[in-house]
Write a protein that holds these residues in place. Structure first.
Motif, PDB file in Angstrom:
ATOM      1  N   PRO A  77      -3.331   9.896  -4.387  1.00  0.00           N
ATOM      2  CA  PRO A  77      -3.365   9.566  -2.445  1.00  0.00           C
ATOM      3  C   PRO A  77      -3.945  10.783  -1.672  1.00  0.00           C
ATOM      4  O   PRO A  77      -3.923  11.562  -2.182  1.00  0.00           O
ATOM      5  N   PRO A  78      -3.578  10.913  -0.906  1.00  0.00           N
ATOM      6  CA  PRO A  78      -3.639  12.028   0.294  1.00  0.00           C
ATOM      7  C   PRO A  78      -3.610  13.136  -0.398  1.00  0.00           C
ATOM      8  O   PRO A  78      -1.752  13.505  -0.259  1.00  0.00           O
ATOM      9  N   SER A 136       1.305   6.924  -6.698  1.00  0.00           N
ATOM     10  CA  SER A 136       0.736   7.863  -7.419  1.00  0.00           C
ATOM     11  C   SER A 136       0.948   9.196  -6.851  1.00  0.00           C
ATOM     12  O   SER A 136       0.808   9.932  -7.930  1.00  0.00           O
ATOM     13  N   ALA A 137       1.432   9.412  -5.881  1.00  0.00           N
ATOM     14  CA  ALA A 137       2.202  10.385  -5.788  1.00  0.00           C
ATOM     15  C   ALA A 137       2.797  11.877  -6.956  1.00  0.00           C
ATOM     16  O   ALA A 137       2.842  12.522  -7.056  1.00  0.00           O
ATOM     17  N   HIS A 186      -3.876   5.504  -7.571  1.00  0.00           N
ATOM     18  CA  HIS A 186      -5.441   5.857  -7.068  1.00  0.00           C
ATOM     19  C   HIS A 186      -4.529   7.200  -6.809  1.00  0.00           C
ATOM     20  O   HIS A 186      -3.706   8.064  -6.567  1.00  0.00           O
ATOM     21  N   PRO A 229       0.703  -1.200  -0.200  1.00  0.00           N
ATOM     22  CA  PRO A 229      -0.252  -0.206   0.087  1.00  0.00           C
ATOM     23  C   PRO A 229       1.087   1.450   0.014  1.00  0.00           C
ATOM     24  O   PRO A 229       0.126   2.621  -0.565  1.00  0.00           O
ATOM     25  N   GLY A 230       1.712   1.465   1.116  1.00  0.00           N
ATOM     26  CA  GLY A 230       3.122   2.485   0.347  1.00  0.00           C
ATOM     27  C   GLY A 230       3.577   2.311  -1.125  1.00  0.00           C
ATOM     28  O   GLY A 230       3.533   3.928  -0.962  1.00  0.00           O
ATOM     29  N   ASP A 271       2.285   1.524  -3.787  1.00  0.00           N
ATOM     30  CA  ASP A 271       1.276   2.251  -4.382  1.00  0.00           C
ATOM     31  C   ASP A 271       1.020   3.672  -4.185  1.00  0.00           C
ATOM     32  O   ASP A 271       1.015   4.425  -5.435  1.00  0.00           O
ATOM     33  N   ALA A 272       0.764   4.500  -3.083  1.00  0.00           N
ATOM     34  CA  ALA A 272       0.259   5.736  -2.817  1.00  0.00           C
ATOM     35  C   ALA A 272       1.709   6.299  -3.235  1.00  0.00           C
ATOM     36  O   ALA A 272       1.526   7.289  -3.662  1.00  0.00           O
ATOM     37  N   LEU A 324       0.527  13.951   1.397  1.00  0.00           N
ATOM     38  CA  LEU A 324       1.252  13.012   0.846  1.00  0.00           C
ATOM     39  C   LEU A 324       1.936  13.681  -0.155  1.00  0.00           C
ATOM     40  O   LEU A 324       3.088  14.181  -0.374  1.00  0.00           O
TER      41      LEU A 324
END
Length: 433
Positions: free
Chosen positions: A211-212, A92-93, A209, A85-86, A88-89, A215
């Protein structure tokens, strides 16, 4: 004996990754010996110089697109390699940041093309060259470096260079075809980026996806210092050719490019060794490995610089099809740059950054940029522009970087003067900060 074996055993992953990188880089260095003489013979010195000038300008936009993420993201991938998951984020970022910066860069280039006659006369040439920035967005070299998967990265990069080199002989047939040189190079890079998408999204199953925003903002801020350091590399690599394009002639641009390509080939062994060494040292912080590596750096840089000096005339004549007689003298000057750059590369990412000392690393490259810009400004003000002065300026700036980084490496107890020689003796703590 057991201790010595265990120490050298820790080099195994570094040597393996460096070997894969060296295979690609050896091919990348060899291919210009095939393509460049053909280009000089087909399009001529001046047209080739115009291509190099456009690519040098676009390199400044490539700096913006990458924005230091090719350093900061490598470290993040190395730490998150087992955190799906890390990863992926993170991916994406990084892609979101790079896409936004690419759009900004394109608008800036379009404005320059409209405003500057030197650019508008060759507008298509600049736009074709800019397509390489699109490849910078899509090609996740930083991901494979952080995963220490140099085999995949080697394959992807080799495809790009092979496509570009082969297509040159098929497409470039007359002097007017010089416009297609940057298009073919950018096309090869984009195709390689698309291939990398298979490895990234199918084999490694990275899922994109949104990300926040926190991030994205954090990754952007963390990359700012590395962006500043990369700016120095761009100034070192391209500013002389940009100056030649504005104040001298396309022929001078071509001569400097030939000499610099050979120098880049000479620095390649150290760059590949450090690309493989950096992720390993970032995790282990093994000081004994660092010190042994500095001694090895001395052997490599000394041998390469001496070899290039002895073969300067033959190499430049071969690459330029005999059309740039001044390139040999430029290369002899730049051999000093090769010697200093080998040390600077090692003392930067592998030593200071790996052991958590980013501040002096970033200050050293800012200092280098300041030296270069001051020298270039003085040349412009005094109207004393010379391609040989540009080469000497690079040597001075790289010497400043080496001296500054070595001072701080000694201050933090990472290396000393004795480590400049490859004596093979372990000393001090093996790891730790």
């Amino acid at each position: 004996m057991k201790n010595r074996s265990s120490v050298f055993g820790k080099f195994a992953p570094v040597v393996k990754n460096a070997a894969w990188l060296t295979v690609f880089e050896a091919l990348r260095v060899i291919m210009p010996f095939i393509a460049l003489p053909y280009l000089f013979h087909t399009v001529g010195e001046d047209s080739y110089g115009n291509v190099v000038f456009a690519q040098a300008i676009v390199a400044c936009f490539s700096l913006i697109v990458n924005f230091g993420l090719d350093v900061s993201a490598v470290r993040d991938v190395a730490r998150l390699r087992n955190d799906k998951p890390g990863l992926d984020a993170l991916v994406s970022a990084v892609l979101i940041i790079k896409t936004g910066l690419c759009l900004f860069s394109f608008l800036a280039l379009a404005a320059l093309v409209r405003a500057i006659p030197r650019f508008s006369r060759e507008a298509l040439l600049f736009y074709f060259a800019f397509l390489s920035c699109v490849a910078d967005v899509l090609l996740p070299a930083w991901y494979y470096q952080g995963k220490e998967n140099m085999k995949t990265l080697t394959f992807i990069r080799f495809f790009s260079v092979a496509f570009y080199t082969a297509s040159l002989f098929a497409v470039i047939r007359s002097a007017g075809d010089y416009l297609y040189i940057p298009l073919l190079q950018s096309g090869g890079m984009i195709l390689s980026a698309l291939i990398s998408g298979y490895f990234l999204f199918v084999r490694d199953r990275i899922r994109l996806h949104l990300p926040p925003l926190s991030l994205i903002g954090r990754k952007f801020r963390e990359s700012v210092p590395f962006f500043l350091s990369r700016a120095s590399l761009v100034i070192n690599a391209y500013m002389a050719k940009i100056m030649c394009g504005f104040y001298l002639s396309p022929g001078d641009v071509a001569a400097f490019d030939v000499a610099q390509k050979i120098c880049n080939g000479g620095i390649t062994p150290m760059q590949m060794f450090n690309q493989a060494l950096y992720p390993n040292l970032s995790k282990s912080r093994n000081r004994d490995m660092l010190r042994r590596s500095l001694g090895l750096t001395t052997l490599i840089t000394s041998a390469v610089a001496l070899l290039l000096f002895c073969l300067s005339g033959w190499l430049t004549g071969l690459l330029s099809h005999g059309q740039t007689p001044g390139a040999g003298s430029l290369l002899r000057i730049l051999c000093l740059y090769v010697f200093m750059a080998g040390y600077s590369v090692f003392l930067g990412a592998s030593a200071l950054v790996s052991f958590g000392h980013q501040h002096p690393f970033n200050l050293s490259v800012i200092l280098s940029s300041a030296v270069l810009l001051i020298c270039y400004t003085l040349m412009i003000v005094t109207q004393n522009n010379s391609v040989y002065l540009y080469a000497l300026t690079l040597v001075v700036a790289e010497s400043v970087v080496f001296g500054y980084r070595f001072h701080y490496c000694r201050k933090y107890g990472l290396v000393g003067f004795g480590d400049l020689l490859f004596h093979g003796k372990a000393r001090g703590p093996a790891a730790g900060n």
